[in-house]
Design an enzyme around this catalytic site. Structure first.
Site, PDB file in Angstrom:
ATOM      1  CE  LYS A  97      -3.957  -2.343   0.565  1.00 33.16           C
ATOM      2  NZ  LYS A  97      -3.900  -3.788   0.344  1.00 33.16           N
TER       3      LYS A  97
HETATM    4  C1  LIG Z   1      -5.111  -4.747   1.146  1.00 35.03           C
HETATM    5  C2  LIG Z   1      -6.596  -4.745   1.295  1.00 35.03           C
HETATM    6  C3  LIG Z   1      -7.236  -5.310   2.411  1.00 35.03           C
HETATM    7  C4  LIG Z   1      -6.528  -6.189   3.397  1.00 35.03           C
HETATM    8  O1  LIG Z   1      -5.527  -5.616   4.064  1.00 35.03           O
HETATM    9  P1  LIG Z   1      -4.380  -6.530   4.733  1.00 35.03           P
HETATM   10  O2  LIG Z   1      -3.570  -5.527   5.447  1.00 35.03           O
HETATM   11  O3  LIG Z   1      -3.652  -7.195   3.619  1.00 35.03           O
HETATM   12  O4  LIG Z   1      -5.052  -7.494   5.648  1.00 35.03           O
HETATM   13  C5  LIG Z   1      -8.596  -5.147   2.554  1.00 35.03           C
HETATM   14  N1  LIG Z   1      -9.325  -4.503   1.628  1.00 35.03           N
HETATM   15  C6  LIG Z   1      -8.763  -3.976   0.521  1.00 35.03           C
HETATM   16  C7  LIG Z   1      -9.626  -3.260  -0.459  1.00 35.03           C
HETATM   17  C8  LIG Z   1      -7.384  -4.109   0.299  1.00 35.03           C
HETATM   18  O5  LIG Z   1      -6.838  -3.623  -0.822  1.00 35.03           O
END
Ligand SMILES: *Cc1c(COP(=O)(O)O)cnc(C)c1O
Length: 369
Positions: A185
């Site tokens: 992210k």
């Molecule tokens: C990355 C993501 C998640 C999950 O996050 P994690 O930190 O990997 O558990 C949930 N929703 C969306 C839309 C994502 O892109």
């Protein structure tokens, strides 16, 4: 890894020396998790950066989704979007609720508010939209429907770190928003995440729930879970927070280059910035019209791959197409034509702060030729 590979993303990393210095302090303190000083400090700094009243840190971005539904005592049916990462729908399922998919608005990729009312039944208790690619949902239209029917709104804002509309943090919308700080992210704490809430009472309750429900040494106020962030990753997060604005600006420059070069390409479309919005440039999706472009999405994807350019087909397949969810009535493709069209045409181009001019040109050349 092959040096010539251009990956879709690359983690924002603090300087190793800076991180080592913080680790030394943590070692000396011998306080490595359970609401330590770094944890408290990062929550405070994030609330200020994101322009929100309260932040609760989590160990990833999925557990705040699960915990938000628990905290608001959501039951029955939850209206959501199939055009997202699977964790969105999984969190509804893990709470024993039934996900109900509605179609998206192709102008943004987000849940189409005009489709929500028809999906409401007497069992509906909440709406879970996603700010896909960090593009803000129509939060006002969604809130109006929620207010009319007495529904809660939980935003999966995993893509929307730092996004603002008319100077206000997007995470203030709805009852609760959740963030992911996964390595892929815009802002990361390796693994990590957070929940944003509007009042101190909710913050307190969430802090109990993420620590087994403990409200003191001997009191447990609910069936909580363990989803706390530790001190090492909190310290890492504090360092990365200082770098994230520059990283977002670097991504912005990549987006400018891509748009300039691709605007003239027949059969390739992409999103432009929205007026009044501070974007975070978390992803750069392009959409391939096979007839006009003269090549299918998957052919272009394979061509890129053959040249060491690793795009990603986010979000293909749709969540509603996975075997777990395919049987749901609302997962029928006829119910989700716009989402299918987007999922079948999308490629997310490499997008991160570390792309060189040469990298960007290689991506552009591959698509323009
Ligand atoms: C990355 C993501 C998640 C999950 O996050 P994690 O930190 O990997 O558990 C949930 N929703 C969306 C839309 C994502 O892109």
């Amino acid at each position: 890894m092959d040096k010539n590979l251009i990956t879709v993303t690359s983690p924002l990393l603090p300087s190793l020396d800076d991180f080592t210095a913080e680790l030394k302090k943590i070692w000396e303190s011998k306080w490595i998790t359970n609401n330590g000083d770094y944890h408290k400090e990062l929550e405070k700094e994030l609330a200020a950066y994101l322009k929100v009243p309260f932040v609760s840190l989590f160990t990833n971005g999925t557990l705040p989704l699960l915990t938000a539904l628990q905290a608001l005592r959501i039951t029955g049916e939850v209206i959501t979007t199939p055009y997202s990462f699977v964790a969105t729908t999984h969190s509804i399922w893990w709470n024993g609720c039934k996900p109900v998919f509605v179609d998206i608005d192709p102008a943004t990729g987000n849940m189409d508010p005009a489709k929500i009312e028809a999906a409401i039944t007497p069992r509906t208790t909440a709406i879970m939209p996603v700010h896909v690619y960090g593009k803000p949902c129509d939060t006002k239209a969604i809130q109006d429907i929620a207010d009319k029917y007495g529904l809660k709104v939980i935003y999966d804002a995993a893509h929307a770190f730092g996004v603002e509309v008319d100077g206000e943090g997007i995470l203030n919308a709805g009852d609760i928003s959740t963030l992911s700080f996964h390595a892929t992210k815009v802002y990361n704490t390796i693994e990590g995440g957070a929940m944003v809430m509007h009042d101190e009472k909710t913050k307190k309750r969430i802090d109990y729930l993420k620590n087994f429900g403990f409200a003191g040494e001997t009191e447990v106020v609910g069936p909580g879970i363990n989803s706390k962030m530790d001190e090492m990753r909190s310290a890492y997060g504090i360092l990365n927070l200082r770098l994230v604005d520059a990283a977002i600006e670097a991504r912005h420059q990549v987006a400018i280059r891509y748009r300039e070069a691709l605007r003239q390409v027949e059969g390739i479309t992409f999103f432009d910035d929205m007026p009044g919005v501070r974007h975070n440039y978390s992803y750069f999706p392009i959409f391939v019209d096979a007839e006009k472009y003269g090549m299918t999405r998957d052919e272009l994807y394979a061509k890129m791959k053959s040249r060491g350019i690793l795009g990603r087909r986010y979000f293909y397949p749709l969540i509603s197409e996975f075997s777990t969810y395919r049987g749901l009535e609302s997962a029928a493709p006829e119910n989700l034509p716009k989402a299918h069209k987007m999922a079948d045409s999308v490629i997310c181009l490499p997008m991160h702060h570390g792309l060189s001019d040469e990298d960007i040109q290689r991506v552009i050349d591959c698509i323009v030729e």
